[in-house]
Design a protein around this motif. Sequence first.
Motif, mmCIF file in Angstrom:
data_model
loop_
_atom_site.group_PDB
_atom_site.id
_atom_site.type_symbol
_atom_site.label_atom_id
_atom_site.label_comp_id
_atom_site.label_asym_id
_atom_site.label_seq_id
_atom_site.Cartn_x
_atom_site.Cartn_y
_atom_site.Cartn_z
ATOM 1 N N GLY A 164 -27.706 55.655 -3.356
ATOM 2 C CA GLY A 164 -28.516 54.490 -3.659
ATOM 3 C C GLY A 164 -28.595 54.288 -5.161
ATOM 4 N N TYR A 165 -28.510 53.047 -5.594
ATOM 5 C CA TYR A 165 -28.562 52.746 -7.021
ATOM 6 C C TYR A 165 -29.449 51.538 -7.280
ATOM 7 N N ALA A 166 -30.069 51.547 -8.444
ATOM 8 C CA ALA A 166 -30.648 50.313 -8.963
ATOM 9 C C ALA A 166 -29.476 49.399 -9.301
ATOM 10 N N ALA A 167 -29.475 48.196 -8.754
ATOM 11 C CA ALA A 167 -28.297 47.324 -8.876
ATOM 12 C C ALA A 167 -27.933 47.048 -10.329
ATOM 13 N N GLY A 168 -28.926 47.044 -11.213
ATOM 14 C CA GLY A 168 -28.650 46.810 -12.619
ATOM 15 C C GLY A 168 -27.871 47.926 -13.280
ATOM 16 N N GLU A 169 -27.714 49.055 -12.584
ATOM 17 C CA GLU A 169 -26.980 50.197 -13.120
ATOM 18 C C GLU A 169 -25.499 50.164 -12.746
ATOM 19 N N LEU A 170 -25.069 49.136 -12.036
ATOM 20 C CA LEU A 170 -23.670 49.079 -11.593
ATOM 21 C C LEU A 170 -22.696 49.265 -12.753
ATOM 22 N N LYS A 171 -22.959 48.568 -13.842
ATOM 23 C CA LYS A 171 -22.024 48.607 -14.968
ATOM 24 C C LYS A 171 -22.059 49.935 -15.720
ATOM 25 N N HIS A 172 -23.034 50.772 -15.387
ATOM 26 C CA HIS A 172 -23.178 52.061 -16.069
ATOM 27 C C HIS A 172 -22.540 53.200 -15.270
ATOM 28 N N GLY A 173 -21.566 52.883 -14.447
ATOM 29 C CA GLY A 173 -20.853 53.944 -13.745
ATOM 30 C C GLY A 173 -20.411 53.624 -12.343
ATOM 31 N N PRO A 174 -21.338 53.244 -11.438
ATOM 32 C CA PRO A 174 -20.958 53.057 -10.029
ATOM 33 C C PRO A 174 -19.890 52.002 -9.791
ATOM 34 N N LEU A 175 -19.764 51.021 -10.688
ATOM 35 C CA LEU A 175 -18.768 49.959 -10.499
ATOM 36 C C LEU A 175 -17.349 50.524 -10.447
ATOM 37 N N ALA A 176 -17.162 51.697 -11.037
ATOM 38 C CA ALA A 176 -15.834 52.331 -11.013
ATOM 39 C C ALA A 176 -15.418 52.720 -9.598
ATOM 40 N N LEU A 177 -16.383 52.859 -8.705
ATOM 41 C CA LEU A 177 -16.091 53.265 -7.328
ATOM 42 C C LEU A 177 -15.746 52.092 -6.422
#
Length: 614
Positions: free
Chosen positions: A502-515
């Motif tokens: 689970g992620y705070a959606a605003g954190e996508l660009k700080h790592g999870p977007l790579a997945l």
Amino acid sequence: MCGIVGAVAERNIANILLEGLKRLEYRGYDSAGLSVIHNGELHRERQVGKVKALVDAVDASDDFFDGHIGIAHTRWATHGEPAQHNAHPHVSGKIAVVHNGIVENYAELKKEMQDKGYVFSSQTDTEVVAHLIHDLYEQTNDLLEAVRAVIPRLHGAFALGVIHVDTPDTLITVRLGSPLVIGVGIGENFIASDQLALLPVTNRFMYLEEGDIAKLTRDNIEVYADGQVVSREVHEIDAKQHNADKGEFKHYMLKEIYEQPDAVARTLEMAIDNHAPNALRTDFLERHGEQLSGVRYVQVIACGTSYHAGMVAKYWFESITRLPCSVEVASEFRYRNPVVVDNSLVICISQSGETADTLSALRDIKKQNPAGLVSLALCNVPTSSLVRETDIFLPTLAGPEIGVASTKAFTTQLVALMLLMLKTGHVQGRIDDEALSNHISELQKLPGQLYASLHLDAPIKAMAEHFEDKKSCLFLGRGLQFPIALEGALKLKEISYIHAEGYAAGELKHGPLALVDKDMPIVVLAPKDSMLDKLKANMQEVHARHGELFVFASETSGIEAEDRLHLVNVNDVCETLSPIIYSVPVQLLSYHVAVLRGTDVDQPRNLAKSVTVE
């Protein structure tokens, strides 16, 4: 985790022990066993796997398992792999022992006993306890004294059940950091790690306190604390309220998801005055008004799902009452020498009230003794250790929850936390009568809104088919939905064994977007709230990278289904209470994915309902 059942009676007790183990299966385990004394001999059977394997082995055995005294156990592996030789009970000579918890200094004790000539047949810490008791019994010829002498040598948290062939009318039990209850009968007495195990035979219970040692015979119960006989009150409970079966449902988890409207309604009724619309009952936490009025800081301690409930409460306390609030995982909080400020309300959240790390964190806080400390247990079990050790008890009236993955316990925790926040804010003048009335008006809509959410079961079941062969998944939410994204990911990984985060959606660009790619499902929680426009932008980031979106969105969100965007509409709800409503879709999604993948929904591998060890 591990379950204990024991009995000393005028009747044969093997079936009582086995039925008790069946009723403890929800706790999580990997093996089961029992020992009974029959005609001056100790008879033992142990099996890896489900209790049914033990029942079948007992039925097929040439040994005689009819007896008037015995102990039984379901084991959740800590020391040693799941295997028959590691299963309980463990035997030393004529002594049999069952044990919940962990003996931290077992290695040094094991070496000591090996030096004395004792041979070990398992990798467990429990076998050390059996040999220690045997060694001391040889010196004292008194089982109670032998057990009493062993306890100070054991470091850790544990509960024990001990029998000896030479004393076939005596059952010794110990509670130190791990739950244990005594069931009181007529011409028979029992022990168990959960009263649920004993409800078929008694509804009268004695709750042992920390450090208690008890000696049970058919007609007598003696409880000792610090070597002195003490009195422990016998409580009579309504067995009907504690019994649970699946009814028409395939799994307990699904039944408990569908019980949420009624469970929430019960929890609301303890606080909301039906005769004075949109007002709190005058007797709700009435005795604690003065304590709550002095609170200047809120500290939440919890684990797992309860931690996620605390995260939602942080938003509520800070945004509505402006009281600062911290939420911490108990297993981390207690080991970092935390500072607890004066005039803190320490909220300990635990479904069972026996969560080891949460209890230990509470005890550590109380040792600091900050000025104005108020401790509160938010719990579903009124007889639990946590309730007995806090200043205030706020119940969640969820009823028994058998599925390991918490559902109705979570939503009732959220409701109770909202009620607590309103009470605290009102007594402090931070919430005026008009605001209180508005909040209560929205709370009273919750049962109906939860019923409406359950009507989404069919489209969610269809959505689940897209997850059956997936390896990983992301859940996204913003603001109040971020903790629900964490909870949704936890549910999916718990019961379907799909890796989920689970992620705070605003954190996508700080790592999870790579997945994000075409094989990564992204679950999005999108109520119509103050964060919706920002969330839509995050969804576009996923869509642009060919991610597949599975969106639970408000009917008026403006989000529409399209290629690689699957949509289930959720009824509009007020922003403040949206976490409660949006919990239901993620629960149903996880359930249906798990069913499709053929996992054990109610008893997922490696997990336990009540985590009573660190």
